[in-house]
Design an enzyme around this catalytic site. Structure first.
Site, PDB file in Angstrom:
ATOM      1  N   CYS A   1      -0.523  11.636 -34.986  1.00 13.45           N
ATOM      2  CA  CYS A   1      -0.453  10.232 -34.565  1.00 13.45           C
ATOM      3  C   CYS A   1      -0.800   9.340 -35.745  1.00 13.45           C
ATOM      4  O   CYS A   1      -1.845   9.520 -36.379  1.00 13.45           O
ATOM      5  CB  CYS A   1      -1.420   9.966 -33.412  1.00 13.45           C
ATOM      6  SG  CYS A   1      -1.524   8.216 -32.949  1.00 13.45           S
TER       7      CYS A   1
ATOM      8  N   CYS B   1      -7.508   3.974 -33.991  1.00 14.14           N
ATOM      9  CA  CYS B   1      -7.637   3.719 -32.554  1.00 14.14           C
ATOM     10  C   CYS B   1      -8.926   4.356 -32.034  1.00 14.14           C
ATOM     11  O   CYS B   1      -9.390   5.360 -32.559  1.00 14.14           O
ATOM     12  CB  CYS B   1      -6.420   4.294 -31.845  1.00 14.14           C
ATOM     13  SG  CYS B   1      -6.573   4.411 -30.058  1.00 14.14           S
TER      14      CYS B   1
ATOM     15  N   CYS C   1       1.893   5.915 -27.535  1.00 13.98           N
ATOM     16  CA  CYS C   1       0.685   6.735 -27.509  1.00 13.98           C
ATOM     17  C   CYS C   1       1.021   8.142 -27.036  1.00 13.98           C
ATOM     18  O   CYS C   1       1.736   8.328 -26.043  1.00 13.98           O
ATOM     19  CB  CYS C   1      -0.351   6.107 -26.578  1.00 13.98           C
ATOM     20  SG  CYS C   1      -1.834   7.106 -26.351  1.00 13.98           S
TER      21      CYS C   1
ATOM     22  N   GLN D   1      -7.973   9.710 -10.594  1.00 14.91           N
ATOM     23  CA  GLN D   1      -8.132  10.472 -11.833  1.00 14.91           C
ATOM     24  C   GLN D   1      -6.873  10.351 -12.694  1.00 14.91           C
ATOM     25  O   GLN D   1      -5.754  10.458 -12.193  1.00 14.91           O
ATOM     26  CB  GLN D   1      -8.402  11.941 -11.522  1.00 14.91           C
ATOM     27  CG  GLN D   1      -9.767  12.199 -10.897  1.00 14.91           C
ATOM     28  CD  GLN D   1     -10.905  12.184 -11.900  1.00 14.91           C
ATOM     29  OE1 GLN D   1     -10.715  11.870 -13.072  1.00 14.91           O
ATOM     30  NE2 GLN D   1     -12.098  12.516 -11.446  1.00 14.91           N
TER      31      GLN D   1
ATOM     32  N   TYR E   1     -19.044   7.402  -3.307  1.00 15.86           N
ATOM     33  CA  TYR E   1     -18.141   6.983  -4.391  1.00 15.86           C
ATOM     34  C   TYR E   1     -16.741   7.572  -4.128  1.00 15.86           C
ATOM     35  O   TYR E   1     -16.115   8.144  -5.012  1.00 15.86           O
ATOM     36  CB  TYR E   1     -18.633   7.486  -5.758  1.00 15.86           C
ATOM     37  CG  TYR E   1     -20.067   7.173  -6.097  1.00 15.86           C
ATOM     38  CD1 TYR E   1     -20.408   5.944  -6.665  1.00 15.86           C
ATOM     39  CD2 TYR E   1     -21.071   8.110  -5.888  1.00 15.86           C
ATOM     40  CE1 TYR E   1     -21.737   5.667  -7.007  1.00 15.86           C
ATOM     41  CE2 TYR E   1     -22.397   7.832  -6.223  1.00 15.86           C
ATOM     42  CZ  TYR E   1     -22.723   6.617  -6.778  1.00 15.86           C
ATOM     43  OH  TYR E   1     -24.028   6.349  -7.120  1.00 15.86           O
TER      44      TYR E   1
ATOM     45  N   GLU F   1     -17.301   3.600  -0.328  1.00 13.14           N
ATOM     46  CA  GLU F   1     -16.690   3.085  -1.560  1.00 13.14           C
ATOM     47  C   GLU F   1     -16.932   1.577  -1.643  1.00 13.14           C
ATOM     48  O   GLU F   1     -16.822   0.865  -0.641  1.00 13.14           O
ATOM     49  CB  GLU F   1     -15.197   3.381  -1.578  1.00 13.14           C
ATOM     50  CG  GLU F   1     -14.395   2.704  -2.681  1.00 13.14           C
ATOM     51  CD  GLU F   1     -14.909   3.040  -4.083  1.00 13.14           C
ATOM     52  OE1 GLU F   1     -15.034   2.105  -4.898  1.00 13.14           O
ATOM     53  OE2 GLU F   1     -15.186   4.221  -4.344  1.00 13.14           O
TER      54      GLU F   1
ATOM     55  N   ASP G   1     -19.482  11.562  -6.792  1.00 12.97           N
ATOM     56  CA  ASP G   1     -18.579  11.377  -7.931  1.00 12.97           C
ATOM     57  C   ASP G   1     -18.839   9.998  -8.522  1.00 12.97           C
ATOM     58  O   ASP G   1     -18.003   9.094  -8.445  1.00 12.97           O
ATOM     59  CB  ASP G   1     -17.127  11.523  -7.481  1.00 12.97           C
ATOM     60  CG  ASP G   1     -16.142  11.528  -8.652  1.00 12.97           C
ATOM     61  OD1 ASP G   1     -16.611  11.549  -9.816  1.00 12.97           O
ATOM     62  OD2 ASP G   1     -14.928  11.504  -8.408  1.00 12.97           O
TER      63      ASP G   1
ATOM     64  N   CYS H   1     -18.573  12.646 -14.957  1.00 16.32           N
ATOM     65  CA  CYS H   1     -17.783  12.373 -16.162  1.00 16.32           C
ATOM     66  C   CYS H   1     -18.677  12.200 -17.381  1.00 16.32           C
ATOM     67  O   CYS H   1     -18.205  11.846 -18.456  1.00 16.32           O
ATOM     68  CB  CYS H   1     -16.891  11.148 -15.964  1.00 16.32           C
ATOM     69  SG  CYS H   1     -17.776   9.646 -15.521  1.00 16.32           S
TER      70      CYS H   1
END
Length: 454
Positions: A73, A79, A159, A282, A311, A332, A380, A407
Site C-alpha cells: 500500500c 495512514c 484502501c 462487526q 451491549y 442497548e 460485548d 475488543c
C-alpha cells in the site's frame, strides 16, 4: 545515557505496542518507532524526547527482521490504519496471541488458558464499513483517512481493507462534489458542508448503503448524486446524516433516507439482520461468525436458560443463540439499534426475545428489579470495558456463566480481575483476529461462577 531531539541512534526492535508502534531500548530508555518490525536493527531519528521515553522515525534499516515484508500500500506508512502491512501475517498473529496472553497474566494476574488465535481467511477487503473524511480545495475533492494521531487527511480512495465497490462510490461523490463546488467541513471555523462519506456493505447479500455526513440540512444537487449512485446496482440506500455539532463524533443521531431503503440486510450464522447507519455491526463478517460460534460454545445453552445480552447492538450475538435459549433479553443504548434488534427478532421469527433501550447498568438494574434471574450474561462492551458498578450488579444477579466478548485485551484483563474478586473465575480465552493488518485483536472469554464446574 541522554538522548536528544534530532539524534540518530542504533536501535534493536524488541516488540510492538498496542497501537502498532515498534519499541526498543537505548540506554534503558524506551524508544517508540512507527514503521519498524520486531527483529529489525535500525537507525532511528529522534523527533521527541521525555524523561521516560522517546519517539523516533526510521532513518535506515541496518538489518531487516525475518518478519519484515514490503508493504503493498503506497500510504500505509502515513495512514493510521494498517500498522502491520510491512509484517508477515504469521508474525502479526504471534504478536496478537502474546498480547492477549500478557494482558491476562500481567494485568488480571490470573492463570487462565489462552487458546491459539483464530486467524482470518483473508486479510484484505474484509471491512464492511468505511468512514472517509473529505477535503475540497481549489475545486478538487479528496477522500481518505486521517494520519496517525492527527486530523490531516491522507488521500486514499483504494484502501486494501475495503471492498472494491467503495472506490467506485467515492468516485461518484468526487464527481458530484466537483460538479457542484461542494465545500468541505472546516473543524476550526465550523463551516463547510461535507464532513464525511460513510459507507456500509452487507457482505452476504452485497447490499450497500451510501451516506453523506453534512454540516447542513440538505444536499446540493441531490438528484444528480442519487442517479449516479443508483448506477451501482448494489447500492440500495442513500442517506444523509445531519451533524452540525462541534464534535469529533462522526455520526449524529439524525439520519434521513433520501433514496431507497432505511436499512440494508446481511446474513450471519443463518439469520438475517437489518443494519441502520448508527447500528453497531462487526466490520468483518466472516470472522464474526467464528467469534460468535466460540461465544455460543462458551454460553453452553441447553434450551432452559434465560440469557441477558448487554451491549446487544442490533441483537446479533443473542439472536444467534436464541434457538437454544428459553428467554432472551437485550439491552442497548442506541435507540435505532434497539429498533433494529426488535425488527431482527421478527425477521428471524424469534419470539422469545425482548429488547430495552438504555445503558448496560440501568438496563441490568431494571431486569434485576423485575426479578429476572439470568443463567447466562453476554458482555460485548466498547473498548473501555465495563464499569465496576456493572460488574458488581452482574455478580449480584448470580448468572451461572458470563460470556465476555472484548475488543481490548487490557480492559478485558482488568474486568476479569474484578470479576475474580466477585466470585467469577475466567476459565478460557480465545483470541480472534477480527482486524488483520491492524493492531486490534478481539477475544472471547468464558467466565464461570465459582461454584460451577462447567
Amino acid at each position: 545515557m541522554d538522548i536528544k531531539k534530532n539524534d540518530d541512534i542504533k536501535l534493536n526492535i524488541e516488540d510492538m505496542t498496542s497501537e502498532g508502534a515498534a519499541v526498543g531500548h537505548y540506554g534503558g530508555i524506551a524508544v517508540f518507532v512507527r514503521g519498524a518490525v520486531t527483529g529489525d536493527e535500525i537507525i532511528a531519528h529522534i523527533i521527541k524526547t521525555s524523561k521516560r521515553y522517546c519517539i523516533g522515525i526510521v532513518k535506515e534499516i541496518i538489518t531487516p527482521s525475518p518478519s519484515r515484508i514490503e508493504s503493498d500500500c503506497p500510504v500505509s506508512d502515513k495512514c493510521g490504519g494498517c500498522a502491520f502491512r510491512n509484517m508477515t501475517y504469521a508474525e502479526e498473529l504471534r504478536y496478537k496471541q502474546s498480547r492477549v496472553e500478557n494482558a491476562i497474566k500481567r494485568i488480571a494476574h490470573l492463570d487462565v488458558p489462552v487458546k491459539d488465535i483464530i486467524a482470518a481467511d483473508k486479510t484484505d477487503g474484509y471491512r464492511n464499513k468505511a468512514q472517509y473524511p473529505v477535503k475540497t480545495e481549489n475545486g478538487v475533492f479528496t477522500a481518505g483517512f486521517y494520519a496517525y494521531k492527527s486530523h490531516r487527511i491522507i488521500p486514499c480512495s483504494e484502501c486494501k481493507l475495503q471492498p472494491k465497490e467503495f472506490t467506485k462510490i467515492l468516485n461518484v461523490f468526487k464527481k458530484w462534489a466537483e460538479k457542484n463546488g461542494i465545500t468541505s467541513y472546516d473543524e476550526n471555523k465550523g463551516s463547510g458542508l461535507l464532513r464525511h462519506i460513510y459507507l456500509r456493505k452487507a457482505e452476504k447479500t452485497g447490499e450497500i448503503m451510501a451516506c453523506a455526513v453534512i454540516n447542513g440540512e440538505s444536499l446540493t444537487d441531490e438528484k444528480f448524486l442519487i442517479e449516479e449512485l443508483k448506477k451501482n446496482e448494489n447500492v440500495k440506500s442513500v442517506c444523509v446524516n445531519i451533524n452540525r455539532a462541534d464534535t469529533n463524533v462522526i455520526l449524529s443521531e439524525e439520519t434521513k433516507t433520501v433514496w431507497g431503503k432505511d436499512t440494508i440486510t446481511d446474513e450471519l450464522l443463518g439469520k438475517r439482520f437489518v443494519i441502520s447507519p448508527n447500528s453497531f455491526y462487526q466490520v468483518n463478517r466472516s470472522q464474526c461468525e467464528k467469534l460468535y460460534t466460540v461465544a455460543g460454545e462458551y454460553a453452553a445453552l441447553t434450551g432452559s436458560e434465560t440469557v441477558v445480552d448487554l451491549y446487544c447492538g442490533i441483537g446479533t450475538i443473542g439472536l444467534s443463540l436464541s434457538e437454544k435459549a428459553k428467554r432472551l433479553f437485550g439491552i442497548e443504548i442506541i435507540p435505532q439499534a434497539v429498533e433494529n434488534a426488535r425488527l431482527n427478532a421478527k425477521l428471524n421469527e424469534v419470539d422469545n426475545a425482548e429488547y430495552f433501550c438504555g445503558d448496560a447498568f440501568s438496563g441490568a438494574n431494571e431486569l434485576e428489579k423485575r426479578g429476572i434471574s439470568p443463567d447466562v450474561i453476554i458482555l460485548d462492551p466498547p473498548r473501555k470495558g465495563c464499569q465496576r458498578e456493572l460488574l458488581e450488579l452482574i455478580a449480584k444477579m448470580a448468572p451461572k456463566r458470563i460470556v465476555y466478548v472484548s475488543c481490548d485485551s487490557a480492559t478485558l484483563a482488568r474486568d476479569l480481575e474484578i470479576l475474580d474478586g466477585l466470585g467469577y473465575k475466567a476459565k478460557e480465552v480465545t483470541p480472534v483476529d477480527m482486524f488483520p493488518r491492524t493492531p486490534h485483536c478481539e477475544a472471547v472469554c468464558q467466565v464461570l461462577r465459582s461454584d460451577m464446574n462447567s
